[in-house]
Design a protein around this motif. Structure first.
Motif: not given
Length: 347
Positions: A101-107, A113-121, A133-141
């Motif tokens: 709902p916030d990041y789109g299809c970017v999982g 431990s490598k998922c910034p902000g622990n934004h995973y499902i 897990k499915c991380c939605f901020t993997a490519n974000s600084d």
């Protein structure tokens, strides 16, 4: 006496001449041998020069290969890093197609431990280790993810209303900024085609067709598994494939694993549901590609649908007749295992 003297002189002259001749022949032979040795030495020198050249070329080639290997190592990383990358970033279909709902299809399936902000499902990377897990901020600084609750480094062309902030994605190309809104056009375009998408949307919008929204009614393991009839049709209408359940079922005392994965609901099934609705039937669809069925069930190929018999007033016989008239095979009340629903499948 004179004769003897002459004979001695002749003999001496003969010996002298013979020696001179022998010496001359010896010198000539030595000269020839010397010339031959010189030629051999010259040939050896030429060979040595050639070998030196070949050695220099070989050294140059080795240097080039070493440089190339160094460049590749710098660019790609060590084998251990590559193995870790393959482990982390080989993403399952469920993760890559989850429209956050916030990041789109970017999982992406990576270690938590490598998922910034622990934004995973969770539960979207079934083929990976437990810590992936499915991380939605993997490519974000980190500047972007920590500076904004929904910040994500993405192309500015995918950021709605240009709602992005510069200088928060320093490791990314110039066209990538920190977007604070849900990005667009990030879902993979590998669905089932525009025709099936349109048919699925027609099923979804038809008021005569109701769709089960949870498979827990059939199996406790199916609670919110994303493979219920509502999700199946919604995914197809969104241009994606329809999900199949992924857990073990017990059918008639026998454990039967469901296949998991995704499949296209075929046109014959969608056309069948629309035809029933157009004929005025108010139907409740139990299952399409999800839930528990026999191992070789047509459901898992997107070629079958189950419709609930809600009461004795349900015109289930008409549903079966419509199925066979459209080239399908129908089972219903009176057939083993179908006391409360109609099953229709197509070849």
């Amino acid at each position: 006496m004179m004769i003897r003297l002459c004979m001695v002189l002749v003999a001496v002259m003969f010996v002298f001449v013979s020696k001179i001749s022998a010496q001359s022949n010896s010198e000539e032979l030595q000269e020839k041998r010397g010339q031959k040795v010189l030629r051999k030495l010259e040939e050896l020198l030429e060979v040595k020069e050639l070998l030196d050249l070949l050695k220099e070329d070989s050294n140059d080639m080795n240097d080039e290969q070493d440089n190339k290997r160094t460049e590749e190592t710098i660019e790609l990383g060590t084998s251990e890093e590559l193995d870790e990358e393959r482990r982390d970033y080989s993403t399952d279909y469920d993760c890559a197609h989850r429209d956050h709902p916030d990041y789109g299809c970017v999982g992406k399936c990576i270690a938590t431990s490598k998922c910034p902000g622990n934004h995973y499902i969770s539960n979207l990377c079934p083929n990976k280790p437990a810590d992936v897990k499915c991380c939605f901020t993997a490519n974000s600084d980190s500047q972007c993810t920590s500076g904004f609750s929904d910040g994500h480094c993405i192309a500015t062309s995918q950021c709605p209303n240009n709602d992005y902030v510069s200088n928060y994605c320093p490791t990314k190309p110039p066209g990538v900024k920190c977007c604070r809104s849900k990005p667009t056009d990030t879902c993979p375009n590998d669905g089932c085609g525009s025709s099936l998408k349109t048919k699925a949307c027609n099923v979804k919008s038809n008021s005569n067709i109701r769709l089960r929204d949870n498979n827990s009614v059939f199996n406790s393991k199916g609670n919110n598994d994303g493979a219920d009839a509502t999700s199946n049709i919604a995914d197809m209408c969104n241009g994606k494939k329809s999900k199949r359940s992924s857990y073990d079922c017990v059918i008639s005392g026998v454990t039967v694993p469901t296949p998991g994965g995704w499949v296209c609901i075929q046109a014959k099934v969608l056309d069948y549901l629309i035809a029933l609705a157009n004929d005025g039937h108010d139907i409740l669809v139990n299952t399409i590609t999800g839930a528990c069925h026999s191992k070789t069930s047509k459901h898992y190929s997107g070629l079958a649908v189950d419709i609930q018999k809600e009461s004795s007033a349900s015109n289930y016989q008409a549903w079966m007749t419509k199925c066979t008239s459209m080239g399908g095979t129908a089972y219903g009340p009176g057939d083993a295992g179908h006391a409360n629903h109609v099953h229709c499948h197509f070849p």
